[in-house]
Scaffold this motif. Structure first.
Motif, PDB file in Angstrom:
ATOM      1  N   ARG A  44       0.822  -1.215   0.000  1.00  0.00           N
ATOM      2  CA  ARG A  44       0.000   0.000   0.000  1.00  0.00           C
ATOM      3  C   ARG A  44       0.855   1.264   0.000  1.00  0.00           C
ATOM      4  O   ARG A  44       1.908   1.324   0.626  1.00  0.00           O
ATOM      5  CB  ARG A  44      -0.941   0.007   1.211  1.00  0.00           C
ATOM      6  CG  ARG A  44      -2.055  -1.015   1.128  1.00  0.00           C
ATOM      7  CD  ARG A  44      -3.063  -0.848   2.245  1.00  0.00           C
ATOM      8  NE  ARG A  44      -2.467  -0.968   3.573  1.00  0.00           N
ATOM      9  CZ  ARG A  44      -3.129  -1.398   4.644  1.00  0.00           C
ATOM     10  NH1 ARG A  44      -4.391  -1.765   4.531  1.00  0.00           N
ATOM     11  NH2 ARG A  44      -2.532  -1.466   5.812  1.00  0.00           N
ATOM     12  N   HIS A  45       0.368   2.278  -0.668  1.00  0.00           N
ATOM     13  CA  HIS A  45       1.052   3.570  -0.744  1.00  0.00           C
ATOM     14  C   HIS A  45       1.278   4.140   0.654  1.00  0.00           C
ATOM     15  O   HIS A  45       2.388   4.616   0.969  1.00  0.00           O
ATOM     16  CB  HIS A  45       0.215   4.529  -1.598  1.00  0.00           C
ATOM     17  CG  HIS A  45       0.907   5.811  -1.964  1.00  0.00           C
ATOM     18  ND1 HIS A  45       1.036   6.873  -1.083  1.00  0.00           N
ATOM     19  CD2 HIS A  45       1.498   6.218  -3.121  1.00  0.00           C
ATOM     20  CE1 HIS A  45       1.671   7.873  -1.683  1.00  0.00           C
ATOM     21  NE2 HIS A  45       1.967   7.507  -2.918  1.00  0.00           N
ATOM     22  N   ALA A  46       0.261   4.100   1.500  1.00  0.00           N
ATOM     23  CA  ALA A  46       0.378   4.690   2.832  1.00  0.00           C
ATOM     24  C   ALA A  46       1.456   4.000   3.663  1.00  0.00           C
ATOM     25  O   ALA A  46       2.217   4.663   4.384  1.00  0.00           O
ATOM     26  CB  ALA A  46      -0.972   4.621   3.553  1.00  0.00           C
ATOM     27  N   ASP A  47       1.524   2.668   3.589  1.00  0.00           N
ATOM     28  CA  ASP A  47       2.529   1.935   4.363  1.00  0.00           C
ATOM     29  C   ASP A  47       3.940   2.229   3.849  1.00  0.00           C
ATOM     30  O   ASP A  47       4.879   2.418   4.623  1.00  0.00           O
ATOM     31  CB  ASP A  47       2.258   0.429   4.309  1.00  0.00           C
ATOM     32  CG  ASP A  47       1.007   0.033   5.077  1.00  0.00           C
ATOM     33  OD1 ASP A  47       0.641   0.753   6.026  1.00  0.00           O
ATOM     34  OD2 ASP A  47       0.389  -0.989   4.707  1.00  0.00           O
ATOM     35  N   MET A  49       4.917   4.924   2.200  1.00  0.00           N
ATOM     36  CA  MET A  49       5.244   6.308   2.545  1.00  0.00           C
ATOM     37  C   MET A  49       5.595   6.434   4.027  1.00  0.00           C
ATOM     38  O   MET A  49       6.533   7.162   4.394  1.00  0.00           O
ATOM     39  CB  MET A  49       4.070   7.223   2.197  1.00  0.00           C
ATOM     40  CG  MET A  49       4.370   8.700   2.392  1.00  0.00           C
ATOM     41  SD  MET A  49       5.681   9.312   1.286  1.00  0.00           S
ATOM     42  CE  MET A  49       4.712   9.653  -0.183  1.00  0.00           C
ATOM     43  N   HIS A  50       4.884   5.714   4.883  1.00  0.00           N
ATOM     44  CA  HIS A  50       5.181   5.720   6.325  1.00  0.00           C
ATOM     45  C   HIS A  50       6.619   5.277   6.580  1.00  0.00           C
ATOM     46  O   HIS A  50       7.355   5.907   7.355  1.00  0.00           O
ATOM     47  CB  HIS A  50       4.202   4.796   7.053  1.00  0.00           C
ATOM     48  CG  HIS A  50       4.601   4.492   8.469  1.00  0.00           C
ATOM     49  ND1 HIS A  50       4.474   5.404   9.490  1.00  0.00           N
ATOM     50  CD2 HIS A  50       5.151   3.370   9.021  1.00  0.00           C
ATOM     51  CE1 HIS A  50       4.924   4.861  10.619  1.00  0.00           C
ATOM     52  NE2 HIS A  50       5.339   3.633  10.355  1.00  0.00           N
ATOM     53  N   ALA A 301       2.629   0.320  -4.765  1.00  0.00           N
ATOM     54  CA  ALA A 301       2.283   1.570  -4.088  1.00  0.00           C
ATOM     55  C   ALA A 301       1.851   2.643  -5.080  1.00  0.00           C
ATOM     56  O   ALA A 301       0.927   3.419  -4.817  1.00  0.00           O
ATOM     57  CB  ALA A 301       3.468   2.053  -3.265  1.00  0.00           C
ATOM     58  N   ASP A 304      -1.897   2.352  -6.129  1.00  0.00           N
ATOM     59  CA  ASP A 304      -2.860   2.227  -5.044  1.00  0.00           C
ATOM     60  C   ASP A 304      -4.124   3.038  -5.348  1.00  0.00           C
ATOM     61  O   ASP A 304      -4.071   4.256  -5.506  1.00  0.00           O
ATOM     62  CB  ASP A 304      -2.224   2.706  -3.734  1.00  0.00           C
ATOM     63  CG  ASP A 304      -3.032   2.316  -2.505  1.00  0.00           C
ATOM     64  OD1 ASP A 304      -4.268   2.187  -2.620  1.00  0.00           O
ATOM     65  OD2 ASP A 304      -2.423   2.144  -1.435  1.00  0.00           O
ATOM     66  N   VAL A 307      -5.112   6.230  -3.519  1.00  0.00           N
ATOM     67  CA  VAL A 307      -4.396   7.465  -3.842  1.00  0.00           C
ATOM     68  C   VAL A 307      -4.658   7.910  -5.279  1.00  0.00           C
ATOM     69  O   VAL A 307      -4.863   9.098  -5.543  1.00  0.00           O
ATOM     70  CB  VAL A 307      -2.879   7.273  -3.629  1.00  0.00           C
ATOM     71  CG1 VAL A 307      -2.096   8.518  -4.055  1.00  0.00           C
ATOM     72  CG2 VAL A 307      -2.587   6.937  -2.177  1.00  0.00           C
ATOM     73  N   LEU A 322       2.862  12.647  -4.984  1.00  0.00           N
ATOM     74  CA  LEU A 322       2.299  11.334  -4.661  1.00  0.00           C
ATOM     75  C   LEU A 322       2.986  10.213  -5.429  1.00  0.00           C
ATOM     76  O   LEU A 322       2.907   9.053  -5.033  1.00  0.00           O
ATOM     77  CB  LEU A 322       0.796  11.327  -4.960  1.00  0.00           C
ATOM     78  CG  LEU A 322      -0.061  12.290  -4.121  1.00  0.00           C
ATOM     79  CD1 LEU A 322      -1.509  12.248  -4.601  1.00  0.00           C
ATOM     80  CD2 LEU A 322       0.016  11.934  -2.635  1.00  0.00           C
TER      81      LEU A 322
END
Length: 392
Positions: A44-47, A49-50, A301, A304, A307, A322
């Motif tokens: 996932r993009h959020a993971d 990026m985290h 990612a 995703d 996003v 992004l």
């Protein structure tokens, strides 16, 4: 060490048949997944990026070989990063642009007027090799040894043969140390190029050691040769399948930078990058111990839905921040300006000097094997333009 009770196998026949479809499925079904090869993959993009934004928890020190500065964390990383970033500043790119154009023009002109070609071997890989040597100031005599070295490196990586990978690394070290010796012997007569500048660089308050220079150049060269060739294949394949967009970019080359980044978002030239946890963490409701090796799956990612919506929708108005094509955070790719220059120029020349690029009905592209992306073979029909559009 292989994990027999894994969530997925990135090298399985089913995955290799369609990597992007697999990543899309994993992102929805199992976004934090263990693999057979000791890595936990993040889709996932959020993971992703985290992880990129927390370098203290997710370390870059994952390589068995010295890796300057990619495989370092602050504060060590900071000093080396400060040293290499000036090599990619706008004035450096501006100075290199005419050389880049010359290489692209020469290779496009060498393509047949109207014929079928195998784009990867006949053009993309040659361009990647010659442009990298041109940027670093390496002699033409090194083209063929480096081409063969690249093939050996890819084979060793694909086979996960550690002995072969070590031998390939040592072979590359030998090429670089010979170049450094020649420049030292030349003294003030040494060519004024990137390699000589590294040899004389005092940004650390001292000269770089040979091992440091070799590591920097290995990182630049391995990354550049593979991803530039893969990117050209992906871009041409996409445009060959989208004739209207192909023609639009011929007529409006100013759209190329955004178009290139968007096509490479849809189909990433680099599948993954690695990190290792420095403490226990929770990602996607899964608790991971300190020392867990992570694979950040860029190719997922950047697709995703949370996003980008429909991951296959081509749009020129995406928010650039992004797009993780060149990463993010303190380890964002320092060579992004060089890669963007090279891809823009080569696509300007390919489009400006052809009137049609089309896929062949009777010959299918051969997809690259994980951990590579793009195509290992791309049969293509090319028709040259009668009056090439000049650029630059």
């Amino acid at each position: 060490m292989e994990n027999k009770s894994a969530d997925w196998d990135p090298r399985s026949e089913a995955v290799l048949k369609d990597q992007l479809a697999t990543y899309d499925d994993m992102r929805r079904r199992c976004p934090v997944a263990t693999s057979r090869y000791g890595y936990t993959s993040l889709f996932r993009h959020a993971d992703v990026m985290h992880v990129l934004m927390d370098h203290e928890t997710y370390s870059n020190a994952v390589s068995r070989f010295p890796s300057v500065p990619n495989g370092m964390d602050p504060p060590e990383h900071t000093a080396y990063r400060r040293l290499i970033e000036p090599y990619f500043e706008p004035q450096q790119m501006e100075a290199f642009a005419p050389v880049c154009r010359e290489v692209a023009v020469r290779l496009v002109q060498a393509l047949p007027e109207q014929a079928d070609v195998e784009l990867m071997a006949d053009f993309a890989q040659i361009f990647a090799l010659q442009i990298q040597c041109a940027w670093l100031g390496w002699p033409v005599e090194l083209h063929e040894p480096l081409r063969l070295w690249t093939l050996k490196n890819q084979a060793a990586t694909l086979a996960r043969d550690e002995a072969a990978m070590s031998a390939v690394a040592l072979e590359f070290d030998g090429y670089i140390k010979d170049l450094l010796t020649a420049r030292r012997n030349a003294g003030s007569a040494a060519p004024d190029d990137v390699t000589t500048r590294l040899l004389r660089d005092q940004a650390l308050g001292r000269p770089l050691t040979d091992d440091e220079i070799v590591s920097i150049l290995r990182n630049w060269t391995v990354g550049e040769l593979g991803t530039i060739a893969a990117s050209i294949g992906i871009l041409v394949h996409y445009l060959a399948g989208h004739a209207a967009l192909q023609q639009q970019l011929r007529e409006q080359p100013a759209l190329l930078p955004a178009a290139i980044d968007e096509i490479l978002r849809i189909h990433a030239p680099l599948v993954m990058n690695r990190r290792v946890t420095t403490r226990e963490v929770t990602l996607g409701e899964r608790t991971l111990a300190a020392g867990t090796r992570l694979a950040l799956i860029w190719a997922s990612a950047n697709r995703d839905e949370a996003v980008f919506g429909d991951p296959d929708e081509f749009r020129l108005d995406r928010e650039p921040q992004l797009n993780l094509l060149y990463g993010a955070g303190i380890h964002v790719c320092p060579g992004a300006p060089l890669a963007r220059l090279e891809l823009r120029v080569v696509m300007e020349e390919l489009l400006g000097r052809t009137r049609r690029m089309a896929l062949l009905a009777d010959q299918q592209p051969v997809k690259a094997f994980f951990p590579a992306s793009g195509f290992s073979s791309l049969p293509l029909h090319i028709e040259k333009a009668e009056n090439a559009t000049p650029h630059g």
